[in-house]
Design a protein around this motif. Structure first.
Motif, PDB file in Angstrom:
ATOM      1  N   ASN A  84       0.860  -1.183   0.000  1.00 19.18           N
ATOM      2  CA  ASN A  84       0.000   0.000   0.000  1.00 19.18           C
ATOM      3  C   ASN A  84       0.897   1.233   0.000  1.00 19.18           C
ATOM      4  OD1 ASN A  84      -1.786   2.086   0.359  1.00 19.18           O
ATOM      5  ND2 ASN A  84      -2.848   1.199   2.105  1.00 19.18           N
ATOM      6  N   ASN A  85       1.098   1.794  -1.185  1.00 19.68           N
ATOM      7  CA  ASN A  85       1.957   2.961  -1.328  1.00 19.68           C
ATOM      8  C   ASN A  85       1.168   4.269  -1.350  1.00 19.68           C
ATOM      9  OD1 ASN A  85       4.292   1.313  -1.559  1.00 19.68           O
ATOM     10  ND2 ASN A  85       3.807   0.922  -3.705  1.00 19.68           N
ATOM     11  N   GLY A  86      -0.114   4.215  -1.031  1.00 17.20           N
ATOM     12  CA  GLY A  86      -0.948   5.410  -1.012  1.00 17.20           C
ATOM     13  C   GLY A  86      -1.013   6.031   0.375  1.00 17.20           C
ATOM     14  N   SER A  87      -1.892   7.030   0.511  1.00 16.33           N
ATOM     15  CA  SER A  87      -2.043   7.730   1.791  1.00 16.33           C
ATOM     16  C   SER A  87      -3.274   7.270   2.570  1.00 16.33           C
ATOM     17  CB  SER A  87      -2.133   9.242   1.554  1.00 16.33           C
ATOM     18  OG  SER A  87      -3.298   9.566   0.817  1.00 16.33           O
ATOM     19  N   LEU A  88      -4.102   6.420   1.957  1.00 18.91           N
ATOM     20  CA  LEU A  88      -5.317   5.929   2.603  1.00 18.91           C
ATOM     21  C   LEU A  88      -5.173   4.452   2.943  1.00 18.91           C
ATOM     22  CD1 LEU A  88      -8.008   7.516   0.248  1.00 18.91           C
ATOM     23  CD2 LEU A  88      -7.404   8.282   2.549  1.00 18.91           C
ATOM     24  N   ASP A  89      -5.785   4.041   4.055  1.00 17.64           N
ATOM     25  CA  ASP A  89      -5.815   2.631   4.408  1.00 17.64           C
ATOM     26  C   ASP A  89      -6.704   1.870   3.417  1.00 17.64           C
ATOM     27  OD1 ASP A  89      -4.272   3.301   6.570  1.00 17.64           O
ATOM     28  OD2 ASP A  89      -5.908   3.196   8.029  1.00 17.64           O
ATOM     29  N   ILE A  90      -6.320   0.648   3.133  1.00 15.57           N
ATOM     30  CA  ILE A  90      -7.098  -0.224   2.254  1.00 15.57           C
ATOM     31  C   ILE A  90      -7.837  -1.230   3.133  1.00 15.57           C
ATOM     32  CG2 ILE A  90      -6.952  -2.012   0.480  1.00 15.57           C
ATOM     33  CD1 ILE A  90      -4.530  -0.514  -0.659  1.00 15.57           C
ATOM     34  N   ALA A  91      -9.138  -1.338   2.939  1.00 11.63           N
ATOM     35  CA  ALA A  91      -9.949  -2.242   3.760  1.00 11.63           C
ATOM     36  C   ALA A  91      -9.963  -3.657   3.186  1.00 11.63           C
ATOM     37  CB  ALA A  91     -11.377  -1.718   3.868  1.00 11.63           C
ATOM     38  N   GLU A  92     -10.025  -3.760   1.850  1.00  8.54           N
ATOM     39  CA  GLU A  92     -10.082  -5.064   1.193  1.00  8.54           C
ATOM     40  C   GLU A  92      -9.212  -5.043  -0.054  1.00  8.54           C
ATOM     41  OE1 GLU A  92     -14.611  -6.627   1.991  1.00  8.54           O
ATOM     42  OE2 GLU A  92     -14.283  -5.254   0.314  1.00  8.54           O
ATOM     43  N   VAL A  93      -8.675  -6.203  -0.382  1.00 12.31           N
ATOM     44  CA  VAL A  93      -7.977  -6.389  -1.663  1.00 12.31           C
ATOM     45  C   VAL A  93      -8.566  -7.647  -2.293  1.00 12.31           C
ATOM     46  CG1 VAL A  93      -5.794  -6.780  -2.850  1.00 12.31           C
ATOM     47  CG2 VAL A  93      -5.866  -5.268  -0.847  1.00 12.31           C
ATOM     48  N   ILE A  94      -9.472  -7.446  -3.238  1.00 15.86           N
ATOM     49  CA  ILE A  94     -10.196  -8.560  -3.843  1.00 15.86           C
ATOM     50  C   ILE A  94      -9.388  -9.134  -5.006  1.00 15.86           C
ATOM     51  CG2 ILE A  94     -12.341  -9.279  -4.960  1.00 15.86           C
ATOM     52  CD1 ILE A  94     -12.589  -8.422  -1.996  1.00 15.86           C
ATOM     53  N   LEU A  95      -9.213 -10.449  -4.996  1.00 19.98           N
ATOM     54  CA  LEU A  95      -8.491 -11.136  -6.063  1.00 19.98           C
ATOM     55  C   LEU A  95      -9.456 -11.565  -7.151  1.00 19.98           C
ATOM     56  CD1 LEU A  95      -6.151 -12.595  -7.420  1.00 19.98           C
ATOM     57  CD2 LEU A  95      -6.493 -14.501  -5.809  1.00 19.98           C
ATOM     58  N   GLU A  96      -9.214 -11.050  -8.357  1.00 19.08           N
ATOM     59  CA  GLU A  96      -9.970 -11.473  -9.534  1.00 19.08           C
ATOM     60  C   GLU A  96      -9.027 -12.297 -10.402  1.00 19.08           C
ATOM     61  OE1 GLU A  96     -11.452  -7.957 -11.413  1.00 19.08           O
ATOM     62  OE2 GLU A  96     -12.830  -7.471  -9.755  1.00 19.08           O
ATOM     63  N   SER A  97      -9.346 -13.574 -10.573  1.00 18.90           N
ATOM     64  CA  SER A  97      -8.457 -14.505 -11.267  1.00 18.90           C
ATOM     65  C   SER A  97      -9.026 -14.888 -12.629  1.00 18.90           C
ATOM     66  CB  SER A  97      -8.261 -15.767 -10.417  1.00 18.90           C
ATOM     67  OG  SER A  97      -7.426 -16.694 -11.074  1.00 18.90           O
ATOM     68  N   SER A  98      -8.158 -14.882 -13.626  1.00 19.39           N
ATOM     69  CA  SER A  98      -8.530 -15.354 -14.957  1.00 19.39           C
ATOM     70  C   SER A  98      -7.296 -15.986 -15.603  1.00 19.39           C
ATOM     71  CB  SER A  98      -9.066 -14.205 -15.821  1.00 19.39           C
ATOM     72  OG  SER A  98      -8.083 -13.214 -16.000  1.00 19.39           O
ATOM     73  N   TYR A  99      -7.506 -16.687 -16.708  1.00 11.60           N
ATOM     74  CA  TYR A  99      -6.366 -17.299 -17.400  1.00 11.60           C
ATOM     75  C   TYR A  99      -6.732 -17.572 -18.855  1.00 11.60           C
ATOM     76  CZ  TYR A  99      -8.908 -21.695 -16.569  1.00 11.60           C
ATOM     77  OH  TYR A  99      -9.873 -22.673 -16.525  1.00 11.60           O
ATOM     78  N   GLU A 142      -7.647 -10.248   4.258  1.00 15.51           N
ATOM     79  CA  GLU A 142      -8.579 -10.582   5.335  1.00 15.51           C
ATOM     80  C   GLU A 142      -7.917 -11.510   6.345  1.00 15.51           C
ATOM     81  OE1 GLU A 142     -12.908 -12.810   6.011  1.00 15.51           O
ATOM     82  OE2 GLU A 142     -11.953 -12.828   4.034  1.00 15.51           O
ATOM     83  N   LYS A 143      -8.122 -11.238   7.617  1.00 12.49           N
ATOM     84  CA  LYS A 143      -7.682 -12.181   8.648  1.00 12.49           C
ATOM     85  C   LYS A 143      -8.819 -13.176   8.842  1.00 12.49           C
ATOM     86  CE  LYS A 143      -5.723 -12.518  13.314  1.00 12.49           C
ATOM     87  NZ  LYS A 143      -4.374 -12.958  12.929  1.00 12.49           N
ATOM     88  N   LYS A 144      -8.606 -14.405   8.393  1.00  8.84           N
ATOM     89  CA  LYS A 144      -9.664 -15.397   8.384  1.00  8.84           C
ATOM     90  C   LYS A 144      -9.626 -16.314   9.602  1.00  8.84           C
ATOM     91  CE  LYS A 144     -10.848 -17.086   4.414  1.00  8.84           C
ATOM     92  NZ  LYS A 144     -10.845 -17.820   3.116  1.00  8.84           N
ATOM     93  N   ILE A 145      -8.552 -16.260  10.353  1.00 10.12           N
ATOM     94  CA  ILE A 145      -8.424 -17.143  11.507  1.00 10.12           C
ATOM     95  C   ILE A 145      -8.766 -16.383  12.785  1.00 10.12           C
ATOM     96  CG2 ILE A 145      -6.720 -18.628  10.408  1.00 10.12           C
ATOM     97  CD1 ILE A 145      -4.557 -17.119  11.987  1.00 10.12           C
ATOM     98  N   ASP A 146      -9.281 -17.097  13.736  1.00  5.41           N
ATOM     99  CA  ASP A 146      -9.650 -16.507  15.021  1.00  5.41           C
ATOM    100  C   ASP A 146      -8.489 -16.725  15.988  1.00  5.41           C
ATOM    101  OD1 ASP A 146     -10.960 -15.343  17.098  1.00  5.41           O
ATOM    102  OD2 ASP A 146     -12.259 -17.073  17.534  1.00  5.41           O
ATOM    103  N   GLU A 147      -7.465 -15.898  15.820  1.00  4.37           N
ATOM    104  CA  GLU A 147      -6.283 -16.006  16.675  1.00  4.37           C
ATOM    105  C   GLU A 147      -5.746 -14.617  16.953  1.00  4.37           C
ATOM    106  OE1 GLU A 147      -1.915 -18.175  16.667  1.00  4.37           O
ATOM    107  OE2 GLU A 147      -3.552 -19.070  15.541  1.00  4.37           O
ATOM    108  N   TYR A 148      -5.300 -14.378  18.163  1.00  3.04           N
ATOM    109  CA  TYR A 148      -4.850 -13.051  18.595  1.00  3.04           C
ATOM    110  C   TYR A 148      -3.611 -12.600  17.834  1.00  3.04           C
ATOM    111  CZ  TYR A 148      -2.878  -9.400  21.547  1.00  3.04           C
ATOM    112  OH  TYR A 148      -2.330  -8.232  21.999  1.00  3.04           O
ATOM    113  N   PHE A 149      -2.683 -13.509  17.615  1.00  2.00           N
ATOM    114  CA  PHE A 149      -1.410 -13.144  17.001  1.00  2.00           C
ATOM    115  C   PHE A 149      -1.584 -12.880  15.507  1.00  2.00           C
ATOM    116  CE2 PHE A 149      -0.419 -15.718  20.720  1.00  2.00           C
ATOM    117  CZ  PHE A 149       0.466 -14.883  21.390  1.00  2.00           C
ATOM    118  N   GLY A 150      -0.722 -12.020  14.974  1.00  2.84           N
ATOM    119  CA  GLY A 150      -0.814 -11.628  13.578  1.00  2.84           C
ATOM    120  C   GLY A 150      -1.652 -10.377  13.423  1.00  2.84           C
ATOM    121  N   GLU A 151      -1.472  -9.715  12.298  1.00  4.14           N
ATOM    122  CA  GLU A 151      -2.186  -8.467  12.042  1.00  4.14           C
ATOM    123  C   GLU A 151      -3.670  -8.717  11.799  1.00  4.14           C
ATOM    124  OE1 GLU A 151      -0.328  -6.673   8.694  1.00  4.14           O
ATOM    125  OE2 GLU A 151       1.572  -6.317   9.706  1.00  4.14           O
TER     126      GLU A 151
END
Length: 201
Positions: free
Chosen positions: A73-88, A142-151
């Motif tokens: 994140n090289n901008g000045s605003l926090d990013i709430a989500e980063v959605i992955l769109e996959s194609s091939y 997204e933090k998908k695990i229910d654990e205290y440690f980690g961001e």
């Protein structure tokens, strides 16, 4: 003479009143004060480093590949989500494919290391083929695990998240000769999204 005197005496108070009325319109104080402000919008600047996540030749069924990249994140605003769109895109070298090559390339995991805890991996993707991933929209921060440690979830301004990914050319114990010489070009687009508006001091 008496009539003229009465008229002149009657007009005198009226003239005096009129002069006071006219003079009174200018008989008050004035003052002014200006106010101004500035509104400046923040910036969104999401980067993937390196931009080429994987480039491999001479794969055969059963091979797997581990790769590392960063979401920055090289901008000045926090990013709430980063959605992955996959194609091939599949390039069929011999024109003999009866199956989609993307069904045979599997993402064993895409892990956000910064959100991982001490005991549990924070897998954004777990065991999904590229074919199935096209219809998914996972949030890479997204933090998908229910654990205290980690961001926690999200990607604050000026930070990055370390991502681990493993791809596998799945050996399905059947004849996969139709894929000899074929290529698959993967495109992962990461779409940054802002959070809800909030009170600013």
């Amino acid at each position: 003479m008496k009539l003229k005197k009465k008229l002149s005496m009657g007009l005198a108070p009226a003239a005096l009143g009129l002069s006071l009325l006219i003079g009174g319109t200018y008989a008050y104080f004035t003052d002014t004060a200006d106010a101004n402000g500035t509104f400046a919008a923040g910036t969104f600047d999401l980067a993937v480093n390196p931009e080429t996540i994987i480039e491999v030749d001479n794969m055969k069924p059963g091979d797997w590949m581990n790769r590392v990249f960063y979401l920055e994140n090289n901008g000045s605003l926090d990013i709430a989500e980063v959605i992955l769109e996959s194609s091939y895109e599949v390039i069929d070298a011999n024109g003999d494919n009866t199956e989609d090559f993307g069904k045979h390339i599997r993402v064993n995991f895409l892990e956000n290391v910064d959100k991982t805890g001490r005991e549990y991996y924070n897998d954004i993707i777990f065991s999904t083929t590229l074919y199935d991933l096209k219809d998914m929209a996972p949030d890479a921060v997204e933090k998908k695990i229910d654990e205290y440690f980690g961001e926690g979830s999200g990607l604050p301004a000026g930070t990055d998240d370390l991502m681990w990914v493993q791809f596998e050319f799945v050996d399905n114990n059947e004849d996969q000769s139709q894929f000899q010489g074929d290529s698959l070009i993967i495109n992962w687009k990461f779409v940054a999204k802002q959070g809800e508006g909030e009170h600013i001091d």
